[in-house]
Scaffold this active site. Structure first.
Site, PDB file in Angstrom:
ATOM      1  N   HIS A 123     -10.344 -36.806 -16.725  1.00 25.79           N
ATOM      2  CA  HIS A 123     -10.117 -35.582 -17.501  1.00 25.79           C
ATOM      3  C   HIS A 123     -11.329 -34.652 -17.391  1.00 25.79           C
ATOM      4  CE1 HIS A 123      -7.518 -38.356 -20.171  1.00 25.79           C
ATOM      5  NE2 HIS A 123      -6.678 -37.544 -19.577  1.00 25.79           N
ATOM      6  N   LYS A 178       4.423 -41.132 -30.556  1.00 27.43           N
ATOM      7  CA  LYS A 178       3.671 -42.032 -29.663  1.00 27.43           C
ATOM      8  C   LYS A 178       2.544 -42.694 -30.446  1.00 27.43           C
ATOM      9  CE  LYS A 178       1.509 -41.642 -25.134  1.00 27.43           C
ATOM     10  NZ  LYS A 178       1.147 -40.664 -24.108  1.00 27.43           N
ATOM     11  N   ARG A 204      -3.457 -36.608  -9.547  1.00 29.50           N
ATOM     12  CA  ARG A 204      -4.202 -37.754  -9.029  1.00 29.50           C
ATOM     13  C   ARG A 204      -3.623 -38.244  -7.712  1.00 29.50           C
ATOM     14  NH1 ARG A 204      -3.703 -40.959 -14.595  1.00 29.50           N
ATOM     15  NH2 ARG A 204      -1.634 -40.089 -14.262  1.00 29.50           N
ATOM     16  N   SER A 263      -5.858 -43.266 -19.039  1.00 31.03           N
ATOM     17  CA  SER A 263      -6.292 -43.737 -20.362  1.00 31.03           C
ATOM     18  C   SER A 263      -5.678 -45.111 -20.666  1.00 31.03           C
ATOM     19  CB  SER A 263      -5.871 -42.734 -21.442  1.00 31.03           C
ATOM     20  OG  SER A 263      -6.477 -41.496 -21.214  1.00 31.03           O
TER      21      SER A 263
HETATM   22  O1  PNS Z   1      -2.027 -36.698 -21.350  1.00 32.73           O
HETATM   23  P1  PNS Z   1      -0.513 -36.615 -21.290  1.00 32.73           P
HETATM   24  O2  PNS Z   1       0.108 -37.452 -22.381  1.00 32.73           O
HETATM   25  O3  PNS Z   1       0.027 -36.921 -19.926  1.00 32.73           O
HETATM   26  O4  PNS Z   1      -0.169 -35.072 -21.604  1.00 32.73           O
HETATM   27  C1  PNS Z   1       1.154 -34.617 -21.559  1.00 32.73           C
HETATM   28  C2  PNS Z   1       1.281 -33.212 -22.182  1.00 32.73           C
HETATM   29  C3  PNS Z   1       0.665 -33.166 -23.557  1.00 32.73           C
HETATM   30  C4  PNS Z   1       0.580 -32.206 -21.297  1.00 32.73           C
HETATM   31  C5  PNS Z   1       2.796 -32.886 -22.249  1.00 32.73           C
HETATM   32  O5  PNS Z   1       3.473 -33.983 -22.782  1.00 32.73           O
HETATM   33  C6  PNS Z   1       3.132 -31.676 -23.092  1.00 32.73           C
HETATM   34  O6  PNS Z   1       2.843 -30.554 -22.711  1.00 32.73           O
HETATM   35  N1  PNS Z   1       3.773 -31.923 -24.266  1.00 32.73           N
HETATM   36  C7  PNS Z   1       4.141 -30.896 -25.213  1.00 32.73           C
HETATM   37  C8  PNS Z   1       5.680 -30.694 -25.262  1.00 32.73           C
HETATM   38  C9  PNS Z   1       6.103 -29.810 -24.120  1.00 32.73           C
HETATM   39  O7  PNS Z   1       5.745 -28.652 -24.053  1.00 32.73           O
HETATM   40  N2  PNS Z   1       6.851 -30.406 -23.188  1.00 32.73           N
HETATM   41  C10 PNS Z   1       7.229 -29.768 -21.939  1.00 32.73           C
HETATM   42  C11 PNS Z   1       8.659 -29.420 -21.894  1.00 32.73           C
HETATM   43  S1  PNS Z   1       9.012 -28.873 -20.268  1.00 32.73           S
END
Ligand code: PNS
Length: 158
Positions: free
Chosen positions: A17, A41, A90, A127
């Site tokens: 990150h 979660k 990645r 993570s």
């Molecule tokens: O670190 P992560 O858990 O992979 O991050 C994922 C994240 C937070 C970037 C993603 O889940 C997100 O943007 N969630 C918010 C809900 C949202 O906007 N979803 C996208 C719909 S297309």
């Protein structure tokens, strides 16, 4: 002001990150690191703990701000007047999921997603794997900031 958001769960933040956040901070005037509040979660660290840790480990960059959001990321972007999202890729395995999300986010709002290739020295990090290694007694030195390693050991083995 050229502003961009780096969103994620950051449970906990890894050197992967930080690679993306640090490189984004050299390209933009301000980088907002946005921690997702996700009640569905189960997380190891609370949102406030994650924010505090992120603030400490990104202090050196100077133009990084840490915040939290819930709901749709694009709604947060609109509200904060952030025109673009930066994501690290990645490996090819990240691509399908990230492409779908980027296309949906653009379709919903016009918010752009910019992909940055993670440094090869951190491209194998996640993570979840970090937590697993610490839980079973392994060392994650060099893979996460020292502070994060200490917090993980305390939380998972304490
Ligand atoms: O670190 P992560 O858990 O992979 O991050 C994922 C994240 C937070 C970037 C993603 O889940 C997100 O943007 N969630 C918010 C809900 C949202 O906007 N979803 C996208 C719909 S297309």
């Amino acid at each position: 002001m050229r502003r961009v958001v780096c969103p994620g769960s950051f449970d906990p933040v890894t050197n992967g990150h930080l690679d993306i956040i640090g490189r984004a901070s050299r390209q933009y005037d301000e980088v907002v690191v946005a921690v997702l509040i996700n009640i569905e979660k189960k997380s190891l660290f609370t949102v406030e703990e994650r924010i505090q840790t992120l603030q400490t480990v990104t202090k050196e960059y100077g133009n990084v701000r840490v915040d939290k959001f819930h709901g749709l990321l694009v709604d947060y972007c609109k509200q904060q007047e952030i025109p673009a999202i930066v994501k690290g890729l990645r490996a090819v395995s990240d691509f399908d999921y990230e492409l779908q999300m980027a296309q949906l986010n653009y379709r919903m709002s016009g918010v752009e997603t910019l992909f940055m290739a993670t440094g090869p020295e951190v491209s194998f990090l996640s993570s979840s794997r970090i937590k697993e290694i610490v839980k079973y007694g392994g060392s994650v030195a060099g893979l996460v900031p020292d502070l994060v390693q200490e917090l993980l050991v305390e939380r998972l083995r304490g």
